[in-house]
Design a protein around this motif. Structure first.
Motif, PDB file in Angstrom:
ATOM      1  N   ARG A 196      -2.723   1.867  -2.394  1.00 27.08           N
ATOM      2  CA  ARG A 196      -1.199   0.744  -1.378  1.00 27.08           C
ATOM      3  C   ARG A 196      -2.007   0.686  -0.186  1.00 27.08           C
ATOM      4  O   ARG A 196      -0.423   0.297   0.367  1.00 27.08           O
TER       5      ARG A 196
ATOM      6  N   TRP B 160      -0.423  -3.407   0.914  1.00 21.70           N
ATOM      7  CA  TRP B 160       0.661  -2.821   0.734  1.00 21.70           C
ATOM      8  C   TRP B 160       1.443  -2.803   1.816  1.00 21.70           C
ATOM      9  O   TRP B 160       2.496  -3.113   2.479  1.00 21.70           O
TER      10      TRP B 160
ATOM     11  N   TYR C 280      -1.766   1.743  -7.012  1.00 20.96           N
ATOM     12  CA  TYR C 280      -1.304   1.020  -6.922  1.00 20.96           C
ATOM     13  C   TYR C 280      -2.061   0.015  -8.638  1.00 20.96           C
ATOM     14  O   TYR C 280      -0.762  -1.211  -8.271  1.00 20.96           O
TER      15      TYR C 280
ATOM     16  N   TYR D 100       3.695  -1.812  -6.776  1.00 27.30           N
ATOM     17  CA  TYR D 100       5.098  -1.839  -5.599  1.00 27.30           C
ATOM     18  C   TYR D 100       5.309  -3.309  -5.334  1.00 27.30           C
ATOM     19  O   TYR D 100       4.814  -4.510  -5.926  1.00 27.30           O
TER      20      TYR D 100
END
Length: 836
Positions: free
Chosen positions: A95, A98, A231, A365
Motif C-alpha cells: 500500500r 496510497w 492492498y 483502501y
C-alpha cells in the motif's frame, strides 16, 4: 595403540539401547508407549548422540479460550513470529503508493507555515485553504447527521410484529443510545475525529470490542495508517491478514500480563521506526520526539489472521482464524487466541473492525480528497504564492546601481517617509539606478486561481447550494432535480457512511449480547430501565437513525417544504397536521405537539354509551385491544334494537362494523393466549438456530405453520361468535313480532324516513359541488386581478415602481385569498347546518 573401530560401534549401540530403554530380546524392536520419538544422530566415528524427546502436544485438555502461546515452545514461537512480521512488512509495502499520496497531501492542509528562501528570502509560504475548507465542511455536516444529540441508534422489527417484540425493540434502542451517549465516553470524540481523517485519507476504521479492564463495550477510532491490510484484499471479511498497530506503554502491558491475557515474560524495550504518515502528522502538530523520552513505549502488532498455529493445526488441513499479538521490537509473541466461536463447524472468524470509506479506491483502501484534489490544491497554492510574491516585489522594488554611487547605510532598507543622503559622482540619481521591471500581480493568474478553486469546490460539493434563492412557485419535480444535481456526490458518500455505521451497530449489539448479564438494570433521566440479554436477537434489527438519502438539514427542509406544498395544493387528499409536523421535525423543532393542535381524528378508547352517541352523530367508533369486548358487544347489540337505530341503516351499519372489530380483537386475544407457550418455544429455537442455517430453515417452517394455525383458529372463533350473534338477533326479532298491519305501517314510516335522509345527503353533495365551483371561481378572479395589476405597470417604469408593484401584488393576493377563504367558510357553515 589404536582403538578398534568395531569396539566404538558396539559401545554406541549399547548406549543407544540404554537410552531407548529397549530389552535386547533378539526380536523386532518395540518402543515403549511413553516414548514418542527419540532424536538420534550417528557421528562419523561411529558414536551416537541422543537428543531430547519431542512430545506431541495434547490439545484435548487445553481450554478453548486459553492463550495458546503458553503451550508452544519458545523457539517455535520465535520462528513463527519472524514469519508473521515479514508478512506484515509485505502488506505495508503493497500500500506504499496510497500512503505516499496521503503523506504528501498533508502539506496541503496549511497547518504549518513554510518559511521559504526561494525565489527570494521571505517569499510567501501561504497554502490555499481549498483542501482544509473541503475537509472541515464535510466533517461538520456529517458529524451532525451521524451523531444527533438524542442518540444515533434506532430499531426496526424483523418478521412478525407483536406488542412483545415492539417493546423489545424499544428497549434495545433506548439502551444502545444510553450506552453510546452516556457510558462510552470515547464514542463522541472518536467519531468526530474519524470524520475529519476520513476525507483526508479516504479510509478510516472503528474497532468494536469488549474491554476487560473497563468492563464495558468500546468503539475505538483507528486511523488508516494503523490498520495494515494487503492492498489487493477486497474487504475486511475476506482479508487474509488484518494487522492493528497499537501504541501502548509497559504499564498497560504489565496489567494485561497480570490478568493472564498476555504471556508473563520480560519484553525488551527499544525505539521502533515510525511510519512516514505518523512522522508527517507529528511534524504538522509540532511534536518532536527526543531520545530516551519514550523508553517505555511499545508497538504491538495485533494480527487477525487465518493461518496454521504450530501444534494447533486442524486435521482437515483448513487454516483457522486466530488473533496473535506480537511486540514489534523484541519479536515476542504475547498471545494467541482462537477467533471463532466454540463448536462452529465452519470456523467463521469474528469481526471486530468496520471500514468507513470516503470514495472507492483502486484497491482495499479508499481515496480521499487528498488523492482527488491534491493536484488542484497544489495549483491553487502555487498561483496564490505567485500573486503574493508579485505584489511583494512590485511594492518593494530592487535593481542595479552604478558602482561609483554611494548611499549612506545602503544595507538598511528605506523606511516609509525617509530621505537618505546619496553621493553622486557627476551623474544624476536616475542615471545611476536601474530598477528591475517587476509587474503588478497578473490578472490572468488571478482568473486561473478562481478556475482552480471553483473546480475543486465543485468536486468536493462544498459550494453554496443556495436553497433559498429558488422560486417557490417552481414545480416540485424541478426543485427536486436541481437538488439532486447539486448533492449527488455528497449523497453517495453519506450512503457509504450509513452502511458502515449500520455494521458498527450490529457488532456493538453482538458485544452486548455476549457480555451483558441476563438482566441489566440501568438508570436514566426519568426513572430506572431494564435490558435483557435475550433482547439482542435476530427479531430486532439495529440501524442508524440517519437517513441514507438525506445528509443535511438544508436538504431535509427542502424536501419537507416541497411535501407541504403538494399537501397544500390538495388538502382534502392529505393529512395537513402530519405534513406540518414533518416540516417542524425537518427544522429540528422540539416538542412539536405543544405547537400543533391535538389531532381531532385520533381515536381514543371510550365506553359503549359514548360510542353509541358518536355513532348517532355519524362518527365511526373504534375498538381497542384493552377493552372488555364482550361487554361492548352486548351494549351495542341492545342499542341496535332501539327504534332510532332500526330506521337508520347508516347508524346500524356503523355499529355492526364496530361489533365485528370487537369480535376480531376478542378472537385474536383468545388465540394468542392459546398458542402463547408454543410461540415462546419457537422463539427460543430461533435464537439457538442463528448459526445453523439448516436448523433455522426448519424453525422458520414451523413458525409459518404456527402462524397459519393461529389464523385458522381465529377464523373459526370469529365464525362461531358471528353465528351466535346472528342467532341472538333472530331470536330477538321473533320475540318482538307484532300485528301485520302495524308492522306494515311501521315499514312505510321507515321508508319515508330513509327517503328524507337520502334527500338531505343529496343536497349536501350538491352544495359541496357548488362550493368547489365557487372556490375555483374565486381563485381565477384572484389570478385575473393580479394579471390586471401587472398590465397597469408600464415596462419603462423605474425600479422603485417595480418594487412597489411586487409588494402590492403580494398584498392583493393575500387579501383576495383571505376574502375567498372567509366566503368559503360561511358557505361551509350553511351547508353543515342544512345537512344537520
Amino acid at each position: 595403540m589404536a582403538e578398534n573401530p568395531n569396539n566404538n560401534i558396539e559401545k554406541a549401540l549399547s548406549s543407544l539401547t540404554d537410552a531407548l530403554e529397549i530389552e535386547p530380546t533378539g526380536e523386532e524392536i518395540q518402543l515403549q508407549d511413553d516414548v514418542i520419538e527419540k532424536n538420534v544422530e550417528i557421528m562419523d566415528d561411529g558414536s551416537a548422540v541422543v537428543g531430547e524427546e519431542e512430545q506431541v502436544l495434547d490439545t484435548s485438555n487445553i481450554p478453548f479460550n486459553a492463550n495458546l502461546a503458553d503451550y508452544i515452545e519458545e523457539d517455535e514461537l520465535m520462528r513463527f513470529s519472524s514469519d508473521l512480521v515479514n508478512d506484515f512488512e509485505a502488506d505495508k509495502d503493497s500500500r506504499k503508493d496510497w500512503e505516499d499520496s496521503y503523506v504528501k497531501g498533508l502539506d496541503m492542509l496549511g497547518f504549518k507555515y513554510e518559511n521559504r528562501t526561494e525565489p527570494f528570502e521571505g517569499a510567501s509560504g501561504v497554502v490555499h485553504p481549498l483542501l482544509a475548507e473541503s475537509v472541515t465542511q464535510f466533517q461538520a455536516q456529517a458529524y451532525k447527521e451521524l451523531l444527533p444529540p438524542s442518540g444515533p441508534v434506532r430499531t426496526q422489527v424483523v418478521g412478525l410484529s407483536t406488542p412483545e417484540v415492539q417493546d423489545q425493540a424499544k428497549r434495545v434502542q433506548q439502551f444502545m443510545n444510553y450506552q453510546i451517549t452516556e457510558i462510552m465516553q470515547e464514542y463522541d470524540p472518536d467519531m468526530d475525529q474519524l470524520l475529519f481523517y476520513l476525507p483526508l485519507s479516504g479510509s478510516a476504521f472503528k474497532k468494536i470490542y469488549y474491554d476487560a479492564l473497563m468492563k464495558r463495550a468500546c468503539a475505538k477510532f483507528v486511523t488508516g495508517e494503523d490498520l495494515v491490510i494487503n492492498y489487493m484484499a477486497t474487504d475486511l471479511e475476506n482479508a487474509a491478514r488484518v494487522t492493528h498497530v497499537i501504541k501502548t506503554n509497559g504499564n498497560d502491558i504489565r496489567k494485561q500480563q497480570l490478568q493472564g491475557f498476555y504471556r508473563d515474560i520480560p519484553i525488551t524495550t527499544g525505539q521502533v521506526e515510525t511510519s512516514e504518515a505518523q512522522e508527517k502528522v507529528n511534524t504538522l502538530e509540532g511534536v518532536q520526539r527526543e531520545y530516551g523520552q519514550d523508553e517505555d513505549e511499545h508497538t504491538l502488532l495485533e494480527m487477525h489472521i487465518t493461518t496454521d498455529v504450530p501444534g494447533f493445526e486442524d486435521t482437515s488441513g483448513v487454516k483457522l482464524p486466530f488473533i496473535i499479538t506480537i511486540d514489534q521490537y523484541s519479536g515476542e509473541i504475547l498471545s494467541i487466541y482462537r477467533n471463532y466461536k466454540e463448536g462452529d463447524p465452519d470456523f467463521k472468524k469474528i469481526s471486530y473492525f468496520v471500514h468507513y470509506k470516503f470514495l472507492p479506491g483502486l484497491g482495499f483502501y479508499g481515496f480521499g480528497l487528498i488523492h482527488m484534489l491534491g493536484g488542484l490544491s497544489r495549483t491553487a497554492t502555487s498561483v496564490l504564492r505567485q500573486l503574493i510574491d508579485a505584489g511583494t516585489l512590485a511594492n518593494l522594488p530592487a535593481g542595479f546601481k552604478a558602482r561609483g554611487m554611494r548611499i549612506r547605510d545602503d544595507d538598511t532598507p528605506l523606511q516609509p517617509g525617509e530621505f537618505r543622503d546619496v553621493d553622486v559622482t557627476g551623474t544624476s540619481i536616475k542615471e545611476s539606478l536601474l530598477p528591475l521591471p517587476y509587474k503588478e500581480p497578473s490578472g490572468t493568474l488571478f482568473q486561473l486561481l478562481g478556475f482552480a478553486v471553483d473546480a475543486g469546490k465543485s468536486f468536493a460539493a462544498i459550494a453554496d447550494m443556495k436553497m433559498g434563492e429558488g422560486n417557490e412557485q417552481n414545480p416540485v419535480g424541478t426543485t427536486m432535480a436541481l437538488l439532486e444535481r447539486g448533492t449527488k456526490v455528497m449523497s453517495a458518500i453519506h450512503k457509504r457512511l450509513h452502511y458502515a455505521q449500520k455494521i458498527e451497530f450490529k457488532l456493538l449489539a453482538k458485544v452486548f449480547q455476549l457480555y451483558l448479564p441476563p438482566e441489566y438494570p440501568y438508570q436514566v433521566v426519568g426513572g430506572n430501565q431494564m435490558i435483557k440479554q435475550q433482547d439482542f436477537d435476530d427479531r430486532v434489527d439495529v440501524i442508524p437513525v440517519s437517513d441514507p438519502n438525506i445528509f443535511s438539514m438544508a436538504q431535509r427542509v427542502t424536501l419537507a417544504q416541497q411535501q407541504l406544498q403538494l399537501a397544500t395544493a390538495n388538502p382534502g387528499l392529505h393529512n395537513m397536521r402530519e405534513a406540518y409536523r414533518r416540516m417542524y421535525d425537518a427544522m429540528g423543532v422540539d416538542n412539536v405537539d405543544s405547537i400543533l393542535k391535538p389531532d381531532p381524528e385520533l381515536p381514543q378508547p371510550m365506553g359503549p354509551s359514548s360510542e353509541n352517541a358518536g355513532a348517532m352523530n355519524g362518527k365511526a367508533p373504534k375498538a381497542f385491544p384493552m377493552q372488555d369486548h364482550q361487554a361492548h358487544i352486548q351494549a351495542h347489540a341492545e342499542f341496535m334494537f332501539t327504534r332510532m337505530v332500526q330506521i337508520n341503516p347508516q347508524i346500524y351499519s356503523l355499529l355492526q362494523a364496530h361489533i365485528c372489530e370487537h369480535i376480531s380483537l376478542m378472537a385474536g386475544a383468545m388465540v394468542h393466549e392459546e398458542f402463547k407457550e408454543q410461540t415462546q418455544q419457537l422463539q427460543q429455537a430461533q435464537q439457538q438456530a442463528q448459526q445453523n442455517p439448516q436448523m433455522a430453515q426448519q424453525v422458520e417452517q414451523q413458525m409459518q405453520q404456527l402462524i397459519n394455525a393461529q389464523a385458522a383458529k381465529q377464523a373459526q372463533i370469529e365464525a362461531e361468535m358471528t353465528m351466535k350473534l346472528a342467532q341472538d338477533e333472530e331470536a330477538r326479532i321473533s320475540k318482538e313480532a307484532q300485528d301485520p298491519l302495524v308492522k306494515l305501517k311501521q315499514q312505510e314510516l321507515d321508508l319515508k324516513a330513509m327517503e328524507t335522509q337520502m334527500k338531505v345527503q343529496k343536497d349536501v353533495m350538491v352544495e359541496g359541488e357548488k362550493l368547489d365551483i365557487e372556490r375555483d371561481k374565486l381563485e381565477a378572479d384572484t389570478t385575473l386581478g393580479i394579471m390586471k395589476m401587472a398590465a397597469d405597470v408600464n415596462k419603462e417604469d423605474s425600479e422603485e415602481a417595480m418594487v412597489m408593484f411586487k409588494e402590492n401584488m403580494i398584498n392583493s393576493r393575500e387579501s383576495m385569498k383571505s376574502e375567498a377563504n372567509e366566503k368559503i367558510a360561511r358557505t361551509n357553515g350553511r351547508a353543515k347546518t342544512k345537512g344537520d
